[in-house]
Design a protein around this motif. Structure first.
Motif, PDB file in Angstrom:
ATOM      1  N   UNK A   1       0.806  -1.222   0.000  1.00  0.00           N
ATOM      2  CA  UNK A   1       0.000   0.000   0.000  1.00  0.00           C
ATOM      3  C   UNK A   1       0.840   1.273   0.000  1.00  0.00           C
ATOM      4  N   UNK A   2       1.903   1.321   0.798  1.00  0.00           N
ATOM      5  CA  UNK A   2       2.739   2.524   0.830  1.00  0.00           C
ATOM      6  C   UNK A   2       3.376   2.772  -0.532  1.00  0.00           C
ATOM      7  N   UNK A   3       3.824   1.686  -1.168  1.00  0.00           N
ATOM      8  CA  UNK A   3       4.445   1.812  -2.494  1.00  0.00           C
ATOM      9  C   UNK A   3       3.428   2.269  -3.527  1.00  0.00           C
ATOM     10  N   UNK A   4       2.224   1.689  -3.490  1.00  0.00           N
ATOM     11  CA  UNK A   4       1.191   2.037  -4.462  1.00  0.00           C
ATOM     12  C   UNK A   4       0.703   3.472  -4.268  1.00  0.00           C
ATOM     13  N   UNK A   5       0.584   3.904  -3.020  1.00  0.00           N
ATOM     14  CA  UNK A   5       0.189   5.293  -2.756  1.00  0.00           C
ATOM     15  C   UNK A   5       1.240   6.267  -3.285  1.00  0.00           C
ATOM     16  N   UNK A   6       2.490   5.909  -3.143  1.00  0.00           N
ATOM     17  CA  UNK A   6       3.569   6.751  -3.649  1.00  0.00           C
ATOM     18  C   UNK A   6       3.464   6.881  -5.167  1.00  0.00           C
ATOM     19  N   UNK A   7       3.210   5.763  -5.860  1.00  0.00           N
ATOM     20  CA  UNK A   7       3.052   5.798  -7.314  1.00  0.00           C
ATOM     21  C   UNK A   7       1.813   6.601  -7.702  1.00  0.00           C
ATOM     22  N   UNK A   8       0.711   6.452  -6.955  1.00  0.00           N
ATOM     23  CA  UNK A   8      -0.497   7.246  -7.227  1.00  0.00           C
ATOM     24  C   UNK A   8      -0.192   8.737  -7.210  1.00  0.00           C
TER      25      UNK A   8
ATOM     26  N   UNK B   1      22.164  -2.277  -6.169  1.00  0.00           N
ATOM     27  CA  UNK B   1      21.196  -2.478  -7.256  1.00  0.00           C
ATOM     28  C   UNK B   1      19.814  -2.610  -6.644  1.00  0.00           C
ATOM     29  N   UNK B   2      18.820  -1.901  -7.204  1.00  0.00           N
ATOM     30  CA  UNK B   2      17.488  -1.992  -6.625  1.00  0.00           C
ATOM     31  C   UNK B   2      16.565  -2.948  -7.373  1.00  0.00           C
TER      32      UNK B   2
ATOM     33  N   UNK C   1      10.441  12.956  -9.129  1.00  0.00           N
ATOM     34  CA  UNK C   1       9.728  12.736  -7.867  1.00  0.00           C
ATOM     35  C   UNK C   1      10.229  11.502  -7.119  1.00  0.00           C
ATOM     36  N   UNK C   2      11.238  10.823  -7.684  1.00  0.00           N
ATOM     37  CA  UNK C   2      11.937   9.753  -6.953  1.00  0.00           C
ATOM     38  C   UNK C   2      13.338  10.281  -6.691  1.00  0.00           C
ATOM     39  N   UNK C   3      13.621  10.581  -5.438  1.00  0.00           N
ATOM     40  CA  UNK C   3      14.799  11.396  -5.138  1.00  0.00           C
ATOM     41  C   UNK C   3      15.949  10.671  -4.465  1.00  0.00           C
ATOM     42  N   UNK C   4      15.721   9.465  -3.953  1.00  0.00           N
ATOM     43  CA  UNK C   4      16.808   8.803  -3.245  1.00  0.00           C
ATOM     44  C   UNK C   4      16.606   7.288  -3.282  1.00  0.00           C
ATOM     45  N   UNK C   5      17.591   6.563  -2.751  1.00  0.00           N
ATOM     46  CA  UNK C   5      17.544   5.099  -2.784  1.00  0.00           C
ATOM     47  C   UNK C   5      16.344   4.554  -2.015  1.00  0.00           C
ATOM     48  N   UNK C   6      15.968   5.226  -0.924  1.00  0.00           N
ATOM     49  CA  UNK C   6      14.818   4.746  -0.148  1.00  0.00           C
ATOM     50  C   UNK C   6      13.553   4.773  -0.990  1.00  0.00           C
ATOM     51  N   UNK C   7      13.361   5.826  -1.761  1.00  0.00           N
ATOM     52  CA  UNK C   7      12.181   5.919  -2.617  1.00  0.00           C
ATOM     53  C   UNK C   7      12.256   4.936  -3.784  1.00  0.00           C
ATOM     54  N   UNK C   8      13.444   4.727  -4.322  1.00  0.00           N
ATOM     55  CA  UNK C   8      13.580   3.708  -5.372  1.00  0.00           C
ATOM     56  C   UNK C   8      13.219   2.332  -4.818  1.00  0.00           C
ATOM     57  N   UNK C   9      13.694   2.017  -3.637  1.00  0.00           N
ATOM     58  CA  UNK C   9      13.358   0.719  -3.046  1.00  0.00           C
ATOM     59  C   UNK C   9      11.858   0.606  -2.800  1.00  0.00           C
TER      60      UNK C   9
END
Length: 325
Positions: free
Chosen positions: A92-99, A245-246, A166-174
């Motif tokens: 859910x957190x990942x999908x909300x971020x993509x939304x 690598x992510x 809007x993806x700014x760091x490794x945490x957001x890529x993961x």
């Protein structure tokens, strides 16, 4: 790919001259991207050598990641395994971020198809003989979007053109890549489905290992990420993580099976590495050399115990392969 001619020469597998097919054999899926990758490999590794890349029809069954088993019993069990894996996903957190990145509620998908909630809209499993397994619904939509983000990142686009910056760091890529990993886990990483899909490729590489395809010193088999994922699962490799690598199966990565001979024991041994490029190496288009190598990690089979140096007995490996055929 990442096994270079200098590495092959360094390990004593090939001489400096152009190898003949009894020394080096290349076989690729006939899909444009995999055929081009194999041709690029041989052209860069062996310039001016005119090495042939072998391939079959467009839907080569060795590589085609489709369901083979026609029985209702198989389908019922496979469907339940995939359904259980799908229900276990916590994205859910990942999908909300993509939304938020997509402004999804203002999208055509929402306005026309009335599909407006990546978390709440329903996913469905598509599992049919002769076709690649699939998940239809918001998970597939989000995964397809992420594929676009990843490739634009690897191709060196300015960050303003990668997910609108809007993806700014490794945490957001993961965070976003958890969606891609979840999608692939559902369609390829349930054991029953993976073994069914990978069975033609496992048969091919087993024949190579058992010298039923001649005996070249090096065989390049060029497939795609579905082949790597299903082979890893069906051969029962232990869990691993790729550092720097992510992605779980990054573009250009290879499973490298090595057969080693110990003159003291007069026995053969197996070592397996996953060789790949880091996210930075891919984005920067870094030249890979002996001095500036790709990334690699050692892999271990659950059914072939390794020693402290990462080698397992070759005979044990062959016995295990026979259980898969």
């Amino acid at each position: 790919m990442l096994i270079t001619k200098p590495w092959l020469q360094k390990e004593g597998l090939l001489e400096s001259s152009c190898p003949t097919e009894d020394l080096f054999y290349a076989y690729a899926n006939a899909k444009q991207r995999t055929k081009a990758s194999a041709m690029s490999f041989v052209e860069k590794a062996f310039p001016n050598c005119n090495i042939k890349v072998h391939f079959k029809g467009e839907s080569d069954p060795v590589f085609n990641p489709v369901i083979h088993n026609t029985t209702a019993h198989f389908r019922n069990i496979a469907f339940k395994e995939m359904e259980a894996r799908l229900k276990d996903l916590t994205l859910n957190n990942s999908l909300l971020f993509i939304e938020n990145i997509l402004d999804y509620r203002d999208s055509k998908q929402c306005k026309v198809k009335k599909e407006c909630d990546l978390c709440a809209d329903e996913n469905s499993i598509d599992l049919n003989v002769g076709y690649k397994p699939n998940v239809l619904g918001p998970l597939k939509v989000a995964k397809s979007v992420i594929d676009s983000f990843v490739m634009s990142y690897y191709e060196g686009f300015p960050m303003k053109d990668v997910a609108w910056d809007l993806i700014n760091d490794d945490t957001q890529w993961q965070l976003v890549m958890a969606i891609s990993r979840g999608y692939h886990d559902v369609i390829f990483n349930t054991t029953l489905v993976a073994k069914d899909i990978a069975s033609p490729l496992i048969k091919y590489i087993s024949d190579v290992f058992m010298n039923k395809k001649g005996n070249p010193k090096v065989t390049l088999v060029m497939g795609h990420d579905a082949n790597i994922l299903t082979v890893l699962n069906s051969m029962n490799f232990k869990a691993f993580n790729l550092h720097d690598q992510f992605e779980k199966s990054p573009v250009g990565g290879k499973l490298v099976f090595q057969k080693w001979y110990n003159p003291d024991s007069e026995k053969n041994f197996l070592k397996v590495n996953y060789v790949y490029q880091s996210t930075d190496q891919l984005r920067d288009g870094s030249d890979l050399t002996i001095e500036s190598p790709p990334q690699f990690i050692q892999l271990e089979l659950n059914d072939c115990k390794v020693d402290k140096s990462g080698f397992c007995p070759w005979d044990d490996f062959i016995m295990f392969l026979k259980t898969l055929l």
